[in-house]
Design a protein around this motif. Structure first.
Motif: not given
Length: 330
Positions: A194, A189, A33, A29-30
């Motif tokens: 980030t 992102r 993303y 997921a990370v």
């Protein structure tokens, strides 16, 4: 299979699958993303392959390093002083339906026993000199039942595989922080800020997963205790006595502390370890008294939270439950 063993097995299965599935889900997921779904498998497999390579090298060469650190010397059946130990190991191996591992004696000043090995060296079991002098043969067999249980259950391999998850998290975090140092990519992102924040978060998550692995490790240790109790004649009782003797040799005043309701519950969480030179003679009456204290002690879930072994009272109570269930079965 009794209910206690079944619950332990199901707990280990659930914990193992939870760590693996949750770990890979978080990592995917990370990375997805930050870099997109198509890129995530490449990043994860690359870092996982990197950490797995070094873990396997450490596993393969580990026995040589352990022998050097512990000054371990192999014992042959013909050894006039310790050859009898090979016979004990062979008997316990037979109970466990294992081929007899190589037997080593470690010349270090504290009582300990451990099973180890790799495809390069084969299976090995080592016992330190103070432990040999402290325990009788029945207690040594119970200790060996615990250690050979680790070999029988492939605990080293399992924990090495599960341990890759927090290591993967750590290196992902380190990679994100390192990438952030070079500015990331604009305002998307994966910009520098980030990447830094996600990297730090991943480092924190890696430590959280370490506690999950510790929890699994404690369950595997309990399972090794069960192995000794179920495979070695008198294993449960003799394992209890072995743990009590080691604890008493480490702190002869522990019974007095219990009486004063001021004992240190995490004194000796590892089954066969003491960091200091210890006396060899322990009163059998004191052993009985300490075991009785442990049987009655209320253990909180956080007592062994930072340990890779269960708290001693937990182990004594588990072994006592197995003794009771075995008696009922008869």
């Amino acid at each position: 299979m009794n209910l206690t063993v079944l619950k332990l097995k199901l707990g280990m299965l659930f914990t193992t699958l939870s760590i693996l599935l949750l770990g890979f889900a978080v990592a995917f997921a990370v990375v997805a993303y930050l870099y997109g779904v198509s890129f995530a498998p490449l990043v994860i497999s690359g870092i996982l392959g990197f950490v797995a390579f070094f873990s396997i090298i450490q596993w393969l060469l580990g026995p040589y390093m352990i022998n050097a650190m512990y000054k371990a010397v192999e014992v042959s059946p013909e050894d006039p002083r310790y050859g009898w130990l090979v016979g004990l190991v062979n008997e316990v191996a037979m109970y466990n339906k294992l081929s007899t591992p190589k037997v080593y004696i470690a010349d270090v000043p504290f009582p300990n026993a451990f099973a180890y090995g790799s495809p390069l060296t084969g299976n090995r079991v080592a016992i330190t000199l103070p432990l040999l002098k402290m325990l009788n043969k029945d207690e040594i067999m119970a200790v060996l039942g615990h250690e050979l249980g680790h070999l029988r259950h492939k605990d080293v391999q399992l924990l090495m595989a599960v341990g890759l998850i927090p290591t993967l998290m750590f290196w992902l975090g380190y990679t994100f922080i390192f990438s952030g140092m070079f500015g990331g990519e604009g305002n998307g992102r994966n910009n520098a800020g980030t990447l830094w924040l996600v990297g730090i978060a991943m480092l924190a998550i890696s430590y959280v997963f370490q506690f999950f692995v510790l929890f699994l490790n404690r369950m595997r240790e309990a399972y090794a205790d069960v192995n000794s109790a179920l495979t070695v004649p008198g294993g449960a009782e003799n394992l209890q006595r072995a743990l009590a003797k080691i604890t008493l040799s480490t702190d002869p005043r522990i019974i007095e502390k219990y009486k004063q309701r001021n004992s240190s519950k995490s004194l000796t969480n590892m089954l066969f370890f003491s960091p200091v030179d210890v006396p060899e003679d322990v009163s059998e009456a004191s052993v009985d008294e300490l075991i009785e204290h442990w049987k009655k002690e209320k253990v909180h879930w956080y007592d062994d939270f930072f340990s890779d072994h269960p708290a001693s009272p937990k182990r004594i109570q588990l072994l006592e439950k197995l003794k009771d269930e075995k008696a009922i079965a008869k």
